[in-house]
Design a protein around this motif. Structure first.
Motif, PDB file in Angstrom:
ATOM      1  N   MET A   1       1.029  -1.199   0.096  1.00  0.00           N
ATOM      2  CA  MET A   1      -0.013  -0.113   0.060  1.00  0.00           C
ATOM      3  C   MET A   1       0.973   1.214  -0.013  1.00  0.00           C
ATOM      4  O   MET A   1       1.892   1.298   0.414  1.00  0.00           O
ATOM      5  CB  MET A   1      -0.873  -0.008   1.222  1.00  0.00           C
ATOM      6  CG  MET A   1      -1.928  -1.132   1.290  1.00  0.00           C
ATOM      7  SD  MET A   1      -2.960  -1.143   2.723  1.00  0.00           S
ATOM      8  CE  MET A   1      -3.761   0.465   2.540  1.00  0.00           C
TER       9      MET A   1
ATOM     10  N   GLU B   1       2.883   1.698   3.407  1.00  0.00           N
ATOM     11  CA  GLU B   1       3.622   0.819   3.532  1.00  0.00           C
ATOM     12  C   GLU B   1       4.945   0.944   2.669  1.00  0.00           C
ATOM     13  O   GLU B   1       6.198   0.922   3.034  1.00  0.00           O
ATOM     14  CB  GLU B   1       3.251  -0.583   3.112  1.00  0.00           C
ATOM     15  CG  GLU B   1       2.165  -1.248   4.158  1.00  0.00           C
ATOM     16  CD  GLU B   1       1.607  -2.318   3.407  1.00  0.00           C
ATOM     17  OE1 GLU B   1       1.105  -2.971   4.520  1.00  0.00           O
ATOM     18  OE2 GLU B   1       1.326  -2.555   2.447  1.00  0.00           O
TER      19      GLU B   1
ATOM     20  N   GLY C   1      -6.303   5.052   1.406  1.00  0.00           N
ATOM     21  CA  GLY C   1      -7.277   4.156   0.396  1.00  0.00           C
ATOM     22  C   GLY C   1      -7.188   2.813   0.704  1.00  0.00           C
ATOM     23  O   GLY C   1      -6.489   2.389   1.736  1.00  0.00           O
ATOM     24  N   LYS C   2      -7.796   1.811   0.077  1.00  0.00           N
ATOM     25  CA  LYS C   2      -7.898   0.624   0.432  1.00  0.00           C
ATOM     26  C   LYS C   2      -7.352  -0.156  -0.995  1.00  0.00           C
ATOM     27  O   LYS C   2      -7.890  -1.240  -1.401  1.00  0.00           O
ATOM     28  CB  LYS C   2      -9.285   0.236   0.583  1.00  0.00           C
ATOM     29  CG  LYS C   2      -9.626   0.505   1.978  1.00  0.00           C
ATOM     30  CD  LYS C   2     -11.019  -0.042   2.348  1.00  0.00           C
ATOM     31  CE  LYS C   2     -11.465   0.567   3.705  1.00  0.00           C
ATOM     32  NZ  LYS C   2     -12.569   0.705   4.233  1.00  0.00           N
ATOM     33  N   LYS C   3      -6.314   0.439  -1.311  1.00  0.00           N
ATOM     34  CA  LYS C   3      -5.675  -0.176  -2.671  1.00  0.00           C
ATOM     35  C   LYS C   3      -4.336  -0.259  -2.588  1.00  0.00           C
ATOM     36  O   LYS C   3      -3.510   0.643  -1.838  1.00  0.00           O
ATOM     37  CB  LYS C   3      -5.927   0.747  -3.914  1.00  0.00           C
ATOM     38  CG  LYS C   3      -7.247   0.789  -4.700  1.00  0.00           C
ATOM     39  CD  LYS C   3      -7.450   1.620  -5.693  1.00  0.00           C
ATOM     40  CE  LYS C   3      -8.751   1.482  -6.410  1.00  0.00           C
ATOM     41  NZ  LYS C   3      -8.951   2.144  -7.518  1.00  0.00           N
ATOM     42  N   TYR C   4      -3.840  -1.466  -3.158  1.00  0.00           N
ATOM     43  CA  TYR C   4      -2.177  -1.674  -3.157  1.00  0.00           C
ATOM     44  C   TYR C   4      -1.955  -0.755  -4.529  1.00  0.00           C
ATOM     45  O   TYR C   4      -2.746  -0.565  -5.304  1.00  0.00           O
ATOM     46  CB  TYR C   4      -2.011  -3.180  -3.484  1.00  0.00           C
ATOM     47  CG  TYR C   4      -2.385  -4.025  -2.454  1.00  0.00           C
ATOM     48  CD1 TYR C   4      -1.947  -3.748  -1.326  1.00  0.00           C
ATOM     49  CD2 TYR C   4      -3.088  -5.032  -2.747  1.00  0.00           C
ATOM     50  CE1 TYR C   4      -2.193  -4.626  -0.103  1.00  0.00           C
ATOM     51  CE2 TYR C   4      -3.773  -5.896  -1.582  1.00  0.00           C
ATOM     52  CZ  TYR C   4      -2.996  -5.803  -0.574  1.00  0.00           C
ATOM     53  OH  TYR C   4      -3.581  -6.389   0.767  1.00  0.00           O
TER      54      TYR C   4
ATOM     55  N   ASP D   1      -2.650  -1.294  -8.043  1.00  0.00           N
ATOM     56  CA  ASP D   1      -4.127  -1.239  -8.489  1.00  0.00           C
ATOM     57  C   ASP D   1      -4.496   0.374  -8.641  1.00  0.00           C
ATOM     58  O   ASP D   1      -5.366   0.712  -9.031  1.00  0.00           O
ATOM     59  CB  ASP D   1      -4.996  -1.863  -7.395  1.00  0.00           C
ATOM     60  CG  ASP D   1      -5.020  -3.344  -7.236  1.00  0.00           C
ATOM     61  OD1 ASP D   1      -4.385  -4.003  -8.310  1.00  0.00           O
ATOM     62  OD2 ASP D   1      -5.320  -3.969  -6.268  1.00  0.00           O
TER      63      ASP D   1
ATOM     64  N   GLU E   1      -9.434  -5.558  -1.922  1.00  0.00           N
ATOM     65  CA  GLU E   1      -9.329  -4.604  -0.906  1.00  0.00           C
ATOM     66  C   GLU E   1      -7.929  -4.659  -0.122  1.00  0.00           C
ATOM     67  O   GLU E   1      -7.625  -5.691   0.555  1.00  0.00           O
ATOM     68  CB  GLU E   1     -10.576  -4.563  -0.121  1.00  0.00           C
ATOM     69  CG  GLU E   1     -10.713  -3.303   0.890  1.00  0.00           C
ATOM     70  CD  GLU E   1     -12.116  -3.312   1.548  1.00  0.00           C
ATOM     71  OE1 GLU E   1     -12.077  -3.330   2.642  1.00  0.00           O
ATOM     72  OE2 GLU E   1     -13.004  -3.168   0.762  1.00  0.00           O
ATOM     73  N   ALA E   2      -7.238  -3.474   0.022  1.00  0.00           N
ATOM     74  CA  ALA E   2      -5.964  -3.668   0.674  1.00  0.00           C
ATOM     75  C   ALA E   2      -6.007  -3.282   2.172  1.00  0.00           C
ATOM     76  O   ALA E   2      -6.812  -2.604   2.656  1.00  0.00           O
ATOM     77  CB  ALA E   2      -5.030  -2.531   0.141  1.00  0.00           C
ATOM     78  N   LYS E   3      -5.108  -4.066   2.915  1.00  0.00           N
ATOM     79  CA  LYS E   3      -5.285  -3.641   4.354  1.00  0.00           C
ATOM     80  C   LYS E   3      -3.828  -3.537   4.673  1.00  0.00           C
ATOM     81  O   LYS E   3      -2.877  -4.202   4.272  1.00  0.00           O
ATOM     82  CB  LYS E   3      -6.034  -4.875   5.167  1.00  0.00           C
ATOM     83  CG  LYS E   3      -7.436  -4.533   5.516  1.00  0.00           C
ATOM     84  CD  LYS E   3      -7.882  -5.509   6.557  1.00  0.00           C
ATOM     85  CE  LYS E   3      -9.036  -6.113   5.999  1.00  0.00           C
ATOM     86  NZ  LYS E   3      -9.057  -7.526   5.623  1.00  0.00           N
ATOM     87  N   ILE E   4      -3.294  -2.726   5.687  1.00  0.00           N
ATOM     88  CA  ILE E   4      -2.066  -2.458   6.056  1.00  0.00           C
ATOM     89  C   ILE E   4      -1.725  -3.631   7.061  1.00  0.00           C
ATOM     90  O   ILE E   4      -2.474  -4.130   7.840  1.00  0.00           O
ATOM     91  CB  ILE E   4      -1.870  -1.323   6.927  1.00  0.00           C
ATOM     92  CG1 ILE E   4      -2.039   0.088   6.058  1.00  0.00           C
ATOM     93  CG2 ILE E   4      -0.721  -1.218   7.804  1.00  0.00           C
ATOM     94  CD1 ILE E   4      -1.285   1.310   6.516  1.00  0.00           C
ATOM     95  N   ASP E   5      -0.426  -4.181   6.629  1.00  0.00           N
ATOM     96  CA  ASP E   5       0.084  -5.261   7.670  1.00  0.00           C
ATOM     97  C   ASP E   5       1.368  -4.467   8.281  1.00  0.00           C
ATOM     98  O   ASP E   5       2.060  -4.266   7.428  1.00  0.00           O
ATOM     99  CB  ASP E   5       0.529  -6.630   6.777  1.00  0.00           C
ATOM    100  CG  ASP E   5      -0.489  -7.321   6.236  1.00  0.00           C
ATOM    101  OD1 ASP E   5      -1.555  -7.548   7.360  1.00  0.00           O
ATOM    102  OD2 ASP E   5      -0.782  -7.649   5.268  1.00  0.00           O
TER     103      ASP E   5
END
Lengths: 231, 489
Positions: free
Chosen positions: A89, A92, A126-129, A132, B242-246
């Protein structure tokens, strides 16, 4: 800050880069223009030791890039999407680059929050990598990551391409602000001569790997370049 | 039409990064195919005997039917991770005068000959011959075989629909675990129904028409599903999750290595390709069983090989692709504020951690065999860490095939770069420890053999710095050509 001496790059018989001498002093905002295949990306790749020149060497703050890795601590770059890690993300990704540059998570947060305007709400939270995101948004993330950790040298290849008009304007402002303190050497390449003349103090025009023009930007520069490209 | 498609694939093969690498890749692929082509019929031949004599099962055929439900469920999961969906770069074909039906028919038709399906025939034929010899009815077996083949192809086409549906897959896996648990605690034995179901195709061969009817219906369903999906915003759209932070900040105590470790964990978690590879590595854990059940045939040295392999799954499957996992962003890695050595070391740490975990798990799994097996697993694990880890990493310097993390290509060598160097390192990786073990075993005992192999592994671990300097040298000379090869993603 950056010195190129006798740099040539040949693929079989074709010479794609041939620079006898080029010196970019510390703190300069340097623009590189030229048509497709002029050697812009090749030159930047040589500066970053991603391509080994056939002859000559590159000095970055006195460090020979091909033989030492010390330049990595004060240099950062965004050339293309191979500088992005698709499965991360954006946050990250920033933390990753920041950690490598010795920044704490909080410092990274503080830094990227300055760019809220530039991101236009499409990057953070956001909720994207990264894989995307749209090309333009990917570029925004990549460029900002390249500014993390106060590098002394920032190399950006085609930073304005793929960006929408508002973002282009904001990016130009960011680069101008960065160049004000005269501590960061910024190298930018572009197809758009107007963008470069707006941002850069000095412009070098490449063609077929050779330096054709090396000019200090003045109000006449844009006209001069346009005339060159028109013929 | 078929030839037009073939020509396209031919070109994509010969115009890829470097034909030499590609050819060797195909050679490796064929090596695996031949390997499985030989071992699968062998398994078919010995299944009956092993079940009857080694495990003492009264009616092996009934036992097979009882467990077929697991086989097919497992099969679906394996296919999901490993079997590629044969899509010949469909997007550009959409605007050509080739009709959509033809494109879909080609894709679906090609999968008939996929490795997975062919292997089913390779297994069933010898198994059936043995069963006939053991006195089962031939006519009825033909009916049973037909139904099994129908089920094989049903899983084949299910895979097309499942391909982008993680949830469905995980629910299958969850149901499977649940059934197994219920069976284990004898609450409810599902396998009785499995046995009754599959056995009915033997007692009533005509029943085998039913799965074929279902298969034909499924084919047309998939056909329609695919054809309707041939739009860039539907079936051809890249699926996004849907991405989530790890965070993984608990790893920070490992210093600079942790920075990369965190990313590698995310990679495994988020890239289907990487996940599939790790999963394939987990199956290696059970490799020792093959030799355990037939130690008389293979002898102690090959059994040791089985144990050596058991701890090496992560190393041989995931580790072998280092640094190709980073191929998509290799230029970034080369420009960041980290020395090459640190970067390679972090990769080594990952392989070591993976191997250490595999070794522990293998110790646990084989503990029922006895201390001998634990010794062998530990020795193998030490050797994998102390010697094979370096060798794999060193070979990685010459592995220049980029990995497309977003796609799910065949893990069995389809994109694995291959050259003489990687072929040669299998000698010290697999042959040398077996030779060392055999020497110890021949003159003294199996434990001595393990001791020798383990000691060599420990020596390797102690020589870390020296070895690393050599590895780094290889990486530095190969850097530019690696970057160039990775660009052709």
């Amino acid at each position: 800050m950056i010195t190129l001496k006798n740099i040539t790059k040949k693929y079989s018989k074709q010479t794609v880069l041939d620079i006898i001498a080029l010196d970019i002093p510390a703190g300069q905002t340097f623009g590189l223009v030229g048509n497709n295949g002029a050697g812009k990306t090749t030159m930047f790749s040589c500066l970053l030791d991603l391509i080994k020149p056939t002859t000559g060497n590159v000095l970055n703050n006195g460090v020979e890039v091909a033989s030492s890795e010390k330049w990595k601590s004060f240099t950062s770059a965004f050339l293309d999407d191979t500088f992005l890690i698709g499965y991360l993300m954006p946050e990250e990704y920033f933390y990753f680059i920041g950690e490598l540059r010795g920044l704490k998570k909080k410092e990274v947060d503080e830094f990227i929050n300055q760019f809220e305007d530039f991101f236009h709400g499409e990057i953070l939270g956001g909720k994207k990598y990264l894989r995307d995101l749209s090309k333009g948004n990917q570029k925004k993330a990549g460029v900002v990551a390249a500014l993390l950790g106060e590098p002394k040298v920032v190399i950006l290849d085609e930073p304005f391409a793929n960006l929408d008009p508002s973002t282009q304007i904001r990016l130009k402002q960011i680069l101008k602000d960065l160049s004000k303190n005269k501590e960061t050497t910024i190298l930018v390449s572009s197809h758009d001569i107007q963008d470069v003349t707006e941002v850069c103090e000095r412009i070098v025009l490449l063609e077929k790997g050779k330096v054709i023009k090396d000019i200090v930007t003045s109000p006449k520069t844009l006209q001069e370049l346009e005339e060159y490209f028109r013929r | 039409m078929f030839f037009t498609f073939l020509k396209l694939q031919w070109k994509s093969f010969f115009r890829g990064e470097s034909v030499g690498v590609n050819v060797m890749t195909k050679v490796l692929k064929w090596f695996w195919i031949v390997y499985f082509g030989v071992i699968t019929p062998l398994l078919g031949l010995i299944t009956y005997k092993v079940l009857k004599e080694d495990l003492g099962i009264e009616d092996p055929f009934a036992y097979l039917n009882k467990n077929l439900i697991y086989v097919f469920a497992y099969w679906i999961v394996m296919r999901y991770f490993i079997q590629p969906i044969p899509v010949v770069a469909i997007k550009p074909l959409l605007l050509t005068p080739i009709s959509k039906s033809k494109i879909v028919r080609h894709s679906l038709g090609k999968s008939i000959f996929s490795f997975f399906n062919i292997m089913a025939f390779f297994y069933l034929t010898p198994l059936t011959l043995i069963l006939i010899e053991e006195g089962y009815q031939m006519n009825q077996l033909i009916g049973w075989n037909l139904s099994i083949i129908a089920f094989v192809y049903i899983t084949n086409y299910l895979n097309f629909i499942l391909n982008n549906n993680d949830k469905f897959l995980y629910s299958i896996a969850a149901i499977l675990v649940l059934i197994k648990l219920l069976e284990y605690y004898s609450v409810f034995d599902f396998t009785i129904y499995s046995e009754a179901f599959f056995y009915s195709f033997y007692t009533n061969p005509l029943y085998s028409l039913l799965p074929w009817v279902f298969l034909i219906w499924l084919y047309f369903y998939v056909f329609k599903y695919f054809k309707n999906g041939l739009y860039i915003d539907l079936g051809l759209k890249k699926s996004t999750e849907e991405a989530k932070i790890d965070d993984f900040s608990w790893l920070n105590r490992f210093g600079k290595t942790a920075i990369f470790l965190k990313n590698d964990l995310r990679l495994i978690k988020r890239s289907k390709r990487a996940r599939g590879t790790v999963l394939a590595g987990i199956f290696f854990l059970f490799y020792g069983f093959i030799f355990y059940f037939s130690e008389d045939i293979y002898g102690p040295s090959m059994t040791f090989f089985g144990y050596l392999f058991a701890s090496g799954g992560f190393l041989f499957m995931f580790g072998a692709f280092v640094p190709s996992w980073d191929s998509q962003y290799y230029s970034l890695m080369m420009c960041q504020n980290i020395e090459y050595k640190e970067y390679i070391k972090s990769k080594w740490s990952l392989v070591v951690i993976g191997t250490a975990i595999s070794t522990l798990l293998a110790c646990f799994i084989y503990s029922f065999v006895g201390t001998n097996a634990i010794f062998a697993v530990l020795a193998g694990g030490l050797y994998n860490i102390g010697i094979n880890g370096y060798l794999t990493l060193w070979a990685g310097a010459f592995t220049k095939t980029p990995i497309d993390l977003d796609s799910n290509k065949n893990i069995f060598g389809d994109t694995k770069a291959f050259n003489m160097k990687t072929l040669l390192i299998t000698l010290p990786q697999l042959v040398l420890p077996i030779v060392l073990f055999s020497i110890g075993n021949y003159y003294y005992s199996a434990s001595t053999g393990c001791l020798i192999v383990g000691t060599v592994g420990i020596l390797g671990i102690l020589l870390k710095e020296q070895v690393f300097n050599l590895i780094i040298k290889a990486y530095k000379t190969e850097k530019y050509s690696t970057l160039k090869a990775y660009k052709q993603n």
